[in-house]
Design a protein around this motif. Structure first.
Motif, PDB file in Angstrom:
ATOM      1  N   ASN A 160     -26.027  16.981   4.092  1.00 16.41           N
ATOM      2  CA  ASN A 160     -24.496  17.411   4.024  1.00 16.41           C
ATOM      3  C   ASN A 160     -24.186  17.889   5.067  1.00 16.41           C
ATOM      4  O   ASN A 160     -23.522  19.264   5.191  1.00 16.41           O
ATOM      5  CB  ASN A 160     -24.134  17.969   2.707  1.00 16.41           C
ATOM      6  N   GLY A 161     -25.216  18.264   6.305  1.00 11.95           N
ATOM      7  CA  GLY A 161     -24.754  19.415   7.471  1.00 11.95           C
ATOM      8  C   GLY A 161     -24.978  21.051   7.141  1.00 11.95           C
ATOM      9  O   GLY A 161     -25.250  21.898   7.574  1.00 11.95           O
ATOM     10  N   GLN A 162     -25.862  21.445   5.918  1.00 14.32           N
ATOM     11  CA  GLN A 162     -26.588  22.116   5.199  1.00 14.32           C
ATOM     12  C   GLN A 162     -28.232  22.691   5.791  1.00 14.32           C
ATOM     13  O   GLN A 162     -28.999  21.321   5.154  1.00 14.32           O
ATOM     14  CB  GLN A 162     -26.448  22.324   3.563  1.00 14.32           C
ATOM     15  N   GLN A 163     -28.512  23.216   5.947  1.00 14.12           N
ATOM     16  CA  GLN A 163     -29.585  23.250   6.565  1.00 14.12           C
ATOM     17  C   GLN A 163     -30.904  23.570   5.220  1.00 14.12           C
ATOM     18  O   GLN A 163     -29.879  24.803   4.623  1.00 14.12           O
ATOM     19  CB  GLN A 163     -30.096  24.441   7.646  1.00 14.12           C
ATOM     20  N   LYS A 164     -32.017  22.938   5.151  1.00 12.71           N
ATOM     21  CA  LYS A 164     -32.368  23.185   4.251  1.00 12.71           C
ATOM     22  C   LYS A 164     -33.851  23.744   4.972  1.00 12.71           C
ATOM     23  O   LYS A 164     -34.428  23.703   5.962  1.00 12.71           O
ATOM     24  CB  LYS A 164     -32.509  21.445   3.241  1.00 12.71           C
ATOM     25  N   GLU A 165     -34.433  24.533   4.202  1.00 12.39           N
ATOM     26  CA  GLU A 165     -35.502  25.138   4.006  1.00 12.39           C
ATOM     27  C   GLU A 165     -37.371  23.924   4.115  1.00 12.39           C
ATOM     28  O   GLU A 165     -36.662  23.620   2.569  1.00 12.39           O
ATOM     29  CB  GLU A 165     -36.156  26.359   4.188  1.00 12.39           C
ATOM     30  N   VAL A 166     -37.771  23.703   4.978  1.00  9.98           N
ATOM     31  CA  VAL A 166     -39.208  22.626   4.558  1.00  9.98           C
ATOM     32  C   VAL A 166     -39.977  23.817   5.541  1.00  9.98           C
ATOM     33  O   VAL A 166     -40.101  24.057   6.283  1.00  9.98           O
ATOM     34  CB  VAL A 166     -38.981  21.258   4.900  1.00  9.98           C
ATOM     35  N   THR A 167     -41.313  23.212   4.823  1.00 12.36           N
ATOM     36  CA  THR A 167     -43.215  23.701   4.813  1.00 12.36           C
ATOM     37  C   THR A 167     -43.184  22.551   6.145  1.00 12.36           C
ATOM     38  O   THR A 167     -42.724  21.525   6.791  1.00 12.36           O
ATOM     39  CB  THR A 167     -43.602  23.903   4.386  1.00 12.36           C
ATOM     40  N   SER A 168     -44.416  23.322   7.183  1.00 16.14           N
ATOM     41  CA  SER A 168     -44.757  22.203   8.220  1.00 16.14           C
ATOM     42  C   SER A 168     -45.176  20.668   7.850  1.00 16.14           C
ATOM     43  O   SER A 168     -44.832  19.370   8.294  1.00 16.14           O
ATOM     44  CB  SER A 168     -45.710  22.786   8.891  1.00 16.14           C
ATOM     45  N   TYR A 169     -45.909  21.105   6.234  1.00 16.09           N
ATOM     46  CA  TYR A 169     -46.215  19.777   5.744  1.00 16.09           C
ATOM     47  C   TYR A 169     -45.163  19.001   4.970  1.00 16.09           C
ATOM     48  O   TYR A 169     -44.764  17.405   5.383  1.00 16.09           O
ATOM     49  CB  TYR A 169     -46.559  18.764   4.624  1.00 16.09           C
ATOM     50  N   GLU A 170     -43.469  19.662   4.710  1.00 12.31           N
ATOM     51  CA  GLU A 170     -43.371  18.376   3.853  1.00 12.31           C
ATOM     52  C   GLU A 170     -41.999  17.814   5.057  1.00 12.31           C
ATOM     53  O   GLU A 170     -41.397  16.941   5.154  1.00 12.31           O
ATOM     54  CB  GLU A 170     -41.722  19.203   3.730  1.00 12.31           C
ATOM     55  N   PHE A 171     -42.138  18.597   6.720  1.00 13.76           N
ATOM     56  CA  PHE A 171     -41.456  18.136   7.445  1.00 13.76           C
ATOM     57  C   PHE A 171     -42.577  17.068   7.757  1.00 13.76           C
ATOM     58  O   PHE A 171     -41.578  16.304   8.682  1.00 13.76           O
ATOM     59  CB  PHE A 171     -40.968  19.453   8.430  1.00 13.76           C
ATOM     60  N   LYS A 172     -43.666  17.023   8.264  1.00 16.36           N
ATOM     61  CA  LYS A 172     -44.479  16.141   8.489  1.00 16.36           C
ATOM     62  C   LYS A 172     -44.203  14.657   7.616  1.00 16.36           C
ATOM     63  O   LYS A 172     -43.992  12.862   8.368  1.00 16.36           O
ATOM     64  CB  LYS A 172     -46.130  16.184   8.397  1.00 16.36           C
ATOM     65  N   ILE A 173     -44.462  15.094   6.240  1.00 14.98           N
ATOM     66  CA  ILE A 173     -44.180  13.889   5.227  1.00 14.98           C
ATOM     67  C   ILE A 173     -42.663  12.970   5.749  1.00 14.98           C
ATOM     68  O   ILE A 173     -42.302  12.090   5.841  1.00 14.98           O
ATOM     69  CB  ILE A 173     -44.546  14.063   4.303  1.00 14.98           C
ATOM     70  N   LEU A 174     -41.555  13.738   6.193  1.00 16.18           N
ATOM     71  CA  LEU A 174     -40.312  13.567   5.960  1.00 16.18           C
ATOM     72  C   LEU A 174     -40.090  12.135   7.451  1.00 16.18           C
ATOM     73  O   LEU A 174     -39.519  12.069   7.867  1.00 16.18           O
ATOM     74  CB  LEU A 174     -39.511  14.597   5.873  1.00 16.18           C
ATOM     75  N   SER A 175     -40.999  13.455   8.604  1.00 19.66           N
ATOM     76  CA  SER A 175     -40.104  12.632   9.739  1.00 19.66           C
ATOM     77  C   SER A 175     -41.055  11.116   9.896  1.00 19.66           C
ATOM     78  O   SER A 175     -40.453  10.478  10.569  1.00 19.66           O
ATOM     79  CB  SER A 175     -40.701  13.657  10.580  1.00 19.66           C
ATOM     80  N   LEU A 176     -41.950  11.087   9.043  1.00 18.93           N
ATOM     81  CA  LEU A 176     -42.976  10.354   9.326  1.00 18.93           C
ATOM     82  C   LEU A 176     -42.299   8.545   8.336  1.00 18.93           C
ATOM     83  O   LEU A 176     -42.165   7.708   9.005  1.00 18.93           O
ATOM     84  CB  LEU A 176     -44.423  10.369   8.241  1.00 18.93           C
ATOM     85  N   LEU A 177     -41.622   9.739   7.351  1.00 14.78           N
ATOM     86  CA  LEU A 177     -40.964   8.736   6.600  1.00 14.78           C
ATOM     87  C   LEU A 177     -39.387   7.968   7.108  1.00 14.78           C
ATOM     88  O   LEU A 177     -39.375   7.300   7.433  1.00 14.78           O
ATOM     89  CB  LEU A 177     -41.077   8.931   5.079  1.00 14.78           C
ATOM     90  N   MET A 178     -38.968   8.470   7.777  1.00 16.63           N
ATOM     91  CA  MET A 178     -37.506   8.486   8.371  1.00 16.63           C
ATOM     92  C   MET A 178     -37.525   7.872   9.613  1.00 16.63           C
ATOM     93  O   MET A 178     -36.894   7.287  10.022  1.00 16.63           O
ATOM     94  CB  MET A 178     -36.923  10.037   8.232  1.00 16.63           C
ATOM     95  N   LYS A 179     -38.740   8.568  10.720  1.00 25.27           N
ATOM     96  CA  LYS A 179     -38.707   7.419  11.556  1.00 25.27           C
ATOM     97  C   LYS A 179     -39.184   5.909  11.126  1.00 25.27           C
ATOM     98  O   LYS A 179     -39.219   4.736  12.148  1.00 25.27           O
ATOM     99  CB  LYS A 179     -40.160   7.873  12.495  1.00 25.27           C
ATOM    100  N   HIS A 180     -39.761   5.692  10.422  1.00 24.90           N
ATOM    101  CA  HIS A 180     -40.222   4.422   9.888  1.00 24.90           C
ATOM    102  C   HIS A 180     -39.212   3.962   9.004  1.00 24.90           C
ATOM    103  O   HIS A 180     -39.963   2.831   8.089  1.00 24.90           O
ATOM    104  CB  HIS A 180     -41.587   3.926  10.131  1.00 24.90           C
ATOM    105  N   ALA A 181     -38.348   4.566   8.340  1.00 27.70           N
ATOM    106  CA  ALA A 181     -36.644   4.019   7.150  1.00 27.70           C
ATOM    107  C   ALA A 181     -37.406   2.647   6.760  1.00 27.70           C
ATOM    108  O   ALA A 181     -37.308   1.568   7.529  1.00 27.70           O
ATOM    109  CB  ALA A 181     -36.019   4.402   7.645  1.00 27.70           C
ATOM    110  N   GLY A 182     -37.259   1.917   6.230  1.00 30.33           N
ATOM    111  CA  GLY A 182     -37.934   0.817   5.332  1.00 30.33           C
ATOM    112  C   GLY A 182     -39.247   0.695   5.097  1.00 30.33           C
ATOM    113  O   GLY A 182     -39.343  -0.481   4.855  1.00 30.33           O
ATOM    114  N   ARG A 183     -40.061   0.731   5.483  1.00 32.54           N
ATOM    115  CA  ARG A 183     -41.329   0.749   5.567  1.00 32.54           C
ATOM    116  C   ARG A 183     -42.053   1.147   4.643  1.00 32.54           C
ATOM    117  O   ARG A 183     -41.634   2.165   4.149  1.00 32.54           O
ATOM    118  CB  ARG A 183     -41.922   1.170   6.904  1.00 32.54           C
TER     119      ARG A 183
END
Length: 240
Positions: A160-183
């Motif tokens: 919602n436009g607000q930055q959320k702090e993430v660790t390196s592993y959280e970012f890696k997991i989220l980027s993996l899942l979002m890049k392949h949304a639906g998979r």
């Protein structure tokens, strides 16, 4: 043979904290052989003093220590730094590992250990941090699904436009899942993609990170609409 562990002209420094001098000395020998500089402390109080006066790039710490245990040390360090933190402990119960990860630890190696494995985990953590700090080279720099936005260059998460702090592993997991949304990704697949190592059956590790991410991107973490659990299979990021 001495291996190099340098970025540019900077040697990575590692703080080893354990009340057993032999363990500190053993790890220090191996890490130095791979080109790292090391500092040592026998308890959490002394470790904080070293950490306050020396540039430390990564911390390896036991859990059970006199004066201040590893959990308390990690909590204090996380108030002032996001330095990679690896627990090294005879406390091998899953709950102990989960507590450490929830407090902000990046990895966990049980005793007794092979020092080469510890070196490998250290090297893997530095590789992840290097990717996290530089940002991955992607065709698309921004991924936005619903009100969740991931900036792949600055490695930032917004809800919602607000930055959320993430660790390196959280970012890696989220980027993996979002890049392949639906998979759907199994826990083993997530582990192998993000940690770059063969899956060792530690299901709770992935569950902890998914839970932490839900707290940051879901309006109601107990009723997720983005990070969905597919029973018996794994996890999927919903397309919106």
């Amino acid at each position: 043979m001495r291996h190099e562990a340098m970025e540019g002209n900077t040697i990575k420094t590692i703080l080893i904290i354990d009340d057993e001098a032999q363990i500190r000395e053993l790890l220090s020998i191996y890490l130095k052989n791979y080109g790292f500089a090391t500092y040592e402390a026998g308890n959490g109080v002394d470790a904080l003093a070293v950490f306050s006066n020396v540039q430390i790039d990564l911390v390896i710490a036991d859990i059970m220590m006199p004066m201040m245990d590893g959990y308390e040390l990690l909590k204090k360090m996380r108030h002032i730094s996001e330095v990679p933190f690896l627990f090294l402990s005879a406390k091998s119960d899953d709950m102990d590992k989960i507590i450490g990860l929830q407090l902000g630890a990046d990895d966990y190696v049980g005793k007794p250990f092979n020092p080469i494995e510890v070196v490998s985990r250290v090297q893997a953590l530095f590789r992840r941090m290097d990717v996290f700090s530089k940002g991955e080279k992607q065709n698309h720099e921004i991924i936005q699904i619903g009100d969740v936005m991931l900036d792949l260059v600055s490695c930032k998460l917004y809800k919602n436009g607000q930055q959320k702090e993430v660790t390196s592993y959280e970012f890696k997991i989220l980027s993996l899942l979002m890049k392949h949304a639906g998979r759907v990704f199994t826990k083993a697949s997530i582990y192998e993609h993000v940690w770059g190592q063969e899956y060792i059956g530690d299901e709770n590790l992935i569950m902890v990170y998914i839970s932490k991410l839900r707290e940051k991107i879901e309006d109601n973490p107990r009723k997720p609409v983005y990070l969905i659990t597919i029973r018996g299979l794994g996890y999927r990021f919903e397309k919106k």
